[in-house]
Design an enzyme around this catalytic site. Sequence first.
Site, PDB file in Angstrom:
ATOM      1  N   SER A 220       0.780  -1.247   0.082  1.00 14.62           N
ATOM      2  CA  SER A 220      -0.095  -0.052  -0.135  1.00 14.62           C
ATOM      3  C   SER A 220       0.731   1.196  -0.089  1.00 14.62           C
ATOM      4  CB  SER A 220      -0.853   0.125   1.312  1.00 14.62           C
ATOM      5  OG  SER A 220      -1.659  -1.093   1.148  1.00 14.62           O
ATOM      6  N   GLY A 222      -0.146   4.504  -0.147  1.00 16.01           N
ATOM      7  CA  GLY A 222      -1.287   5.806   0.347  1.00 16.01           C
ATOM      8  C   GLY A 222      -1.839   6.395  -1.052  1.00 16.01           C
ATOM      9  N   GLY A 225      -1.134   4.650  -4.827  1.00 14.83           N
ATOM     10  CA  GLY A 225      -1.844   3.487  -5.125  1.00 14.83           C
ATOM     11  C   GLY A 225      -1.198   2.198  -4.474  1.00 14.83           C
ATOM     12  N   GLY A 251      -5.496  -0.166   4.923  1.00 10.79           N
ATOM     13  CA  GLY A 251      -4.660  -1.188   4.402  1.00 10.79           C
ATOM     14  C   GLY A 251      -5.134  -2.606   4.648  1.00 10.79           C
ATOM     15  N   ASP A 252      -5.923  -2.804   5.844  1.00 10.68           N
ATOM     16  CA  ASP A 252      -6.611  -3.911   6.263  1.00 10.68           C
ATOM     17  C   ASP A 252      -7.745  -4.196   5.353  1.00 10.68           C
ATOM     18  OD1 ASP A 252      -4.995  -3.864   8.442  1.00 10.68           O
ATOM     19  OD2 ASP A 252      -6.390  -2.546   9.660  1.00 10.68           O
TER      20      ASP A 252
END
Length: 315
Positions: A220, A222, A225, A251-252
């Site tokens: 990830s 931010g 992308g 992110g999860d």
Amino acid sequence: MILTVTPNPSLDRTYEVPSLDRGEVVRATGERVDPGGKGVNVSRAVAAAGRRTVAVLPLGGAPGALVADLLDAQGIEVAPVPVTGATRSNIALAEADGVLTKINAPGPDLTPAEQENLLDTVRRHAAGADWIVCSGSLPRGLGPAWYAELVARVHAAGLRIALDTSGPALLAALREHPDVVKPNAEELAEAVGRPLTTVGDALKAAEDLRETGARAVLASLGSAGQLLVDADGAWYGTAPVAAVRSNVGAGDASLAGFLVAGGRGPDALASAVAAGAAVVCLPGSVMPTPGDLDPAAVTVTPDIPVDRPLDGAAG
């Protein structure tokens, strides 16, 4: 079924505030109480997508009981591991401009017996799981090699495992070849021991993690992308976001979207990007439902924009 393991869960209170002024009285405009921890968030996102999930987590005290009740209300099967210490409580302050300030407590100190009970609970509930997800920091009492042992046990049972952690715990687990690791840009930089300033830097770092032992890397980045690097190649995914409301659990949710879509290849990356883009537009740590997603807005390509800057210098 996706089984999640959260060694250090939490009770999360999120306050929305106009701005954060140190030393002043700040009046919240919104408040949420959610079960927290990275693995817990993955389970919440899987459940929001309409899929079955089981959450294995150590729980203790009144905060632990409330975490179990909140998860049960969301249709998540809880496999609790009783511990003597109280489950930690965290606070997040979300400002109107999208800046998030988090205060995370350390969590309880797990005894050797509680540590072994946690591993045994995973074993007892893992039968039939499509994926095992291990996420988040380790509580006091668990050494960096704990995740490595869990990865080895999961593979010995013939199951697939996705790992989202950082620092020494991530590096120790790589020797057991987790099927997917999901770092963000800062965690990726820490893992390879050098700063990352472009998407190309992140791509090289992800390739380094694969050489070290990860079978696939879902990174990830931010607003820059997401990257997926595996044995079949590398893909880059993006989606527009009108306004960031809270990035808690982004992110999860991305990892959940990736696994729900099969956990492999560009289609799974597109699902991850759609979930991550949706969650930042929601308050607190709310997980997106299918109605919140906009798959048509997602772009996935094997043409990596290696010169695109990351959000500041990672690492």
